[in-house]
Scaffold this motif. Structure first.
Motif, PDB file in Angstrom:
ATOM      1  N   TRP A  84      -3.134  -0.334  -9.577  1.00 31.70           N
ATOM      2  CA  TRP A  84      -3.381   0.157  -8.306  1.00 31.70           C
ATOM      3  C   TRP A  84      -4.616   0.759  -8.175  1.00 31.70           C
ATOM      4  O   TRP A  84      -5.205   1.175  -9.277  1.00 31.70           O
ATOM      5  CB  TRP A  84      -2.337   1.466  -8.152  1.00 31.70           C
ATOM      6  N   VAL A 124       0.806  -1.068  -0.009  1.00 33.91           N
ATOM      7  CA  VAL A 124      -0.008   0.049  -0.024  1.00 33.91           C
ATOM      8  C   VAL A 124       0.893   1.113  -0.003  1.00 33.91           C
ATOM      9  O   VAL A 124       1.918   1.326   0.717  1.00 33.91           O
ATOM     10  CB  VAL A 124      -0.897   0.086   1.165  1.00 33.91           C
ATOM     11  N   ARG A 137      -3.623   0.288  -3.213  1.00 29.95           N
ATOM     12  CA  ARG A 137      -3.169  -0.875  -2.956  1.00 29.95           C
ATOM     13  C   ARG A 137      -2.858  -1.428  -4.352  1.00 29.95           C
ATOM     14  O   ARG A 137      -3.474  -1.176  -5.185  1.00 29.95           O
ATOM     15  CB  ARG A 137      -4.209  -1.781  -2.364  1.00 29.95           C
ATOM     16  N   VAL A 179      -7.550   2.351  -1.666  1.00 30.90           N
ATOM     17  CA  VAL A 179      -7.845   1.477  -0.544  1.00 30.90           C
ATOM     18  C   VAL A 179      -9.479   1.901   0.144  1.00 30.90           C
ATOM     19  O   VAL A 179      -9.893   1.106   0.671  1.00 30.90           O
ATOM     20  CB  VAL A 179      -6.840   1.366   0.720  1.00 30.90           C
TER      21      VAL A 179
END
Length: 100
Positions: free
Chosen positions: A86, A74, A79, A89
């Motif tokens: 990517w 992360v 994340r 989150v």
């Protein structure tokens, strides 16, 4: 019996069994680690980016309730997903049993 002493056959067989068990254990551990890093998308549409920033280009999209596997990495609130992609989150909910 083919001229090979019984003791040598036992040792060779034992080494083969141990090697097989070690390889099977290693492969099971690798597949479990990926399965434990699973998430579900909690957004209508979630942009997937080339890097861990909103400044990085969008390379795909995920939709509500879509399952996705990820890495434990992360950065900047993003994340890393499989395939060097990517996602934020904020919109990824850990799946049941997730230890990632």
């Amino acid at each position: 019996m083919l001229g090979i002493p019984v003791m040598k056959l036992a040792v060779i067989g034992g080494v083969g069994v141990v090697a097989f068990a070690l390889i099977a254990h290693r492969n099971a551990g690798a597949s479990q680690s990926n399965a434990q890093c699973a998430f579900t998308v909690n957004a209508d549409v979630l942009n997937v980016r080339a890097g861990p920033s909103t400044a990085d280009r969008v390379v795909g999209r995920l939709v509500q309730s879509q399952p996705v596997t990820a890495q434990p990495v992360v950065q900047n609130g993003f994340r890393q997903l499989d395939g060097a992609r990517w996602a934020s989150v904020d919109y990824l909910v850990a799946a049941s049993g997730n230890t990632c």
